[in-house]
Write an enzyme that holds these catalytic residues in place. Structure first.
Site, mmCIF file in Angstrom:
data_model
loop_
_atom_site.group_PDB
_atom_site.id
_atom_site.type_symbol
_atom_site.label_atom_id
_atom_site.label_comp_id
_atom_site.label_asym_id
_atom_site.label_seq_id
_atom_site.Cartn_x
_atom_site.Cartn_y
_atom_site.Cartn_z
ATOM 1 N N LYS A 162 0.824 -1.212 0.000
ATOM 2 C CA LYS A 162 0.000 0.000 0.000
ATOM 3 C C LYS A 162 0.856 1.259 0.000
ATOM 4 C CE LYS A 162 -2.718 2.942 2.915
ATOM 5 N NZ LYS A 162 -2.965 3.336 4.299
ATOM 6 N N ASN A 163 1.845 1.329 0.891
ATOM 7 C CA ASN A 163 2.616 2.565 1.030
ATOM 8 C C ASN A 163 3.475 2.842 -0.206
ATOM 9 O OD1 ASN A 163 1.531 3.078 3.540
ATOM 10 N ND2 ASN A 163 3.205 2.134 4.673
ATOM 11 N N ARG A 190 -4.762 11.042 2.879
ATOM 12 C CA ARG A 190 -3.440 11.557 3.196
ATOM 13 C C ARG A 190 -2.439 11.361 2.056
ATOM 14 N NH1 ARG A 190 -1.109 13.659 7.445
ATOM 15 N NH2 ARG A 190 1.152 13.675 7.521
ATOM 16 N N ASP A 239 -5.433 8.205 9.121
ATOM 17 C CA ASP A 239 -5.710 7.616 10.426
ATOM 18 C C ASP A 239 -5.676 8.654 11.536
ATOM 19 O OD1 ASP A 239 -5.931 5.023 9.478
ATOM 20 O OD2 ASP A 239 -3.774 4.708 9.522
ATOM 21 N N ASP A 299 3.938 0.779 11.834
ATOM 22 C CA ASP A 299 2.702 0.114 11.427
ATOM 23 C C ASP A 299 2.589 -1.302 11.982
ATOM 24 O OD1 ASP A 299 1.873 2.315 10.027
ATOM 25 O OD2 ASP A 299 2.524 1.595 8.073
#
EC number: 2.5.1.7
Length: 437
Positions: free
Chosen positions: A22-23, A97, A121, A320
């Site tokens: 994802k990142n 974000r 988040d 994370d």
């Protein structure tokens, strides 16, 4: 808003393949704005945050073509710069974000960008100073528009290479600065740059597009600006946070599972950290096998002091993962201190774990002491609400190991980071039902 109904106590068996990272996806998707040519990205995860970012690219005028379920082509040859000034763009960018990384590519290529206060988040302060200062040093000006609650970024005379020492090794900040610097005139030197594998992947993608970047993988990057970039094809790494989540699930549920194609060399200290929790990991090619075990015992440091897990910039342990380490420690034998240094609100979900019977002392917003029961006191089912992606997956892991049936509300947060997690886990033995409210 949807809910997971989780029947705990079912061990998992079989194989599962991690999704694309994802990142990394958030970074490389923003990079398609740097060229008018076609860019193909493979192994994109089908999750809310990524799909929303792709939708925003389409709103900006990027041509988006879905080639396969996880492969997309992008072409940014007709960007609508005027869209940046619309209330719709301000609202959407504030809710996602990852859109903060539009700023670097847009100001580099078009000399203009708009940056709203981003969402994401609710895990405490996530300041944007690194983004602002870095892009400002390259020659861009920031003007705050109080009516829009957004910053307008101008680089009328173009960006110029410079030296900068970042005050923190921000991953998204470094990515934004790199994407601005590759089209800046002259040489840019970035010291104390973030250097995690996903940022290395961004740099490698940019190099394949014609950028000149030296020092990839280190915290000292030297970027020689070029006049333009061309298209490329790029494949994402597996998501290391999902790999860690699956390792935690296997340990908590006493399962025997195989994680396929994990890109082990890019996992850093994460596998060894799980081993210090007492979890057995076997490497077979590029797969990780977690054999079923009744219990696992937390190590102590060599001097006998309590084991501590703390987050740190790469190559340290990712923040994370600390939510996963915390919940896994509750059913280990021994004690551990979890020190979440980077975000002050990420540990507040532990009250739900305490309700489930976990022995945890929340020392302050950054530290929690976990007294592992070694399964002597199994977790009991409860009702929970997911406050963010990583706390949500920790709650799911806890529910899968608990006695009885638990409910996890606000699972849209989990969907933001984990692709079809209920379906994929049910295929290997979990009992998770999704209920739409």
């Amino acid at each position: 808003m949807s809910t997971f109904i989780v029947e705990g106590g079912h061990p998992l068996h079989g194989e599962i393949t991690p999704q694309g990272a994802k990142n990394e996806a958030l970074q490389v998707l923003c990079a398609v704005l740097l060229t008018p040519e076609r860019v193909v990205i493979e192994n994109l995860p089908d999750i809310l945050d990524i799909n929303n970012l792709i939708s925003m690219l389409g709103d900006l005028g990027v041509k988006v073509e879905k080639l396969e379920p996880h492969t997309y082509a992008f072409q940014s040859d007709s960007i609508n710069i005027d869209y940046l000034s619309t209330p719709e763009y301000i609202k959407k960018s504030a809710s996602l974000r990852g859109s903060v990384m539009f700023a670097g590519p847009l100001v580099a290529r078009f000399g203009y960008a708009v940056l709203s206060k981003p969402g994401g988040d609710k895990i405490g302060r996530r300041r944007l100073d690194t983004h602002f200062i870095g892009i400002n040093k390259l020659g861009a000006d920031f003007d705050y528009n109080p009516e829009r609650h957004a910053y307008e970024i101008h680089a009328g005379s173009g960006l110029k290479g410079t030296y900068m020492l970042l005050d923190e090794a921000s991953v998204t900040g470094t990515a934004n600065i790199i994407m601005a610097a590759v089209l800046a005139e002259g040489v840019t030197t970035i010291y104390n740059a973030a250097c995690e594998p996903y940022l290395q992947q961004l740099c490698k993608m940019l190099v394949s597009m014609g950028a000149k970047i030296e020092g990839i993988g280190s915290n000292l990057l030297t970027i020689t600006g070029v006049t333009s970039l061309h298209g490329t094809t790029h494949r994402l790494l597996p998501d290391m946070i999902e790999v860690g989540s699956f390792i935690g699930m296997a340990a908590m549920t006493g399962s025997d599972i195989t994680l396929k194609n994990v890109s082990y060399g890019d996992l850093g200290i994460m596998p060894d950290s799980f081993k210090r929790l007492g979890i057995e990991l076997q490497l077979s090619g590029d797969d990780i096998i977690i054999p079923a075990r009744d219990c696992y015992e937390i190590e102590t440091f060599m001097d006998g002091s309590i084991m501590t897990f703390a987050d740190a910039p790469w190559p340290g342990l990712s923040p994370d993962l600390l939510s996963v380490f915390l919940v896994v420690a509750t059913q280990a034998r021994g004690s551990v201190l979890i020190h979440q240094k980077m975000f002050e609100s990420r540990l507040f979900f532990v009250d739900k774990l305490i309700d489930m019977g976990a022995q945890i002392i929340l020392c302050d917003p950054h530290r929690a002491a976990v007294i592992g029961s070694g399964r002597l006191h199994s977790l009991r089912a409860t009702n929970m609400v997911s406050p963010d992606i990583r706390a949500g997956i920790a709650m799911l892991i806890a529910a899968m190991s608990a006695r009885g049936t638990s409910s996890i509300h606000n699972i849209d947060q989990i969907d933001r980071g984990y692709e079809n997690i209920d379906k994929r886990l049910n295929e290997i033995g979990a009992h998770i039902m999704r209920v739409s409210n």
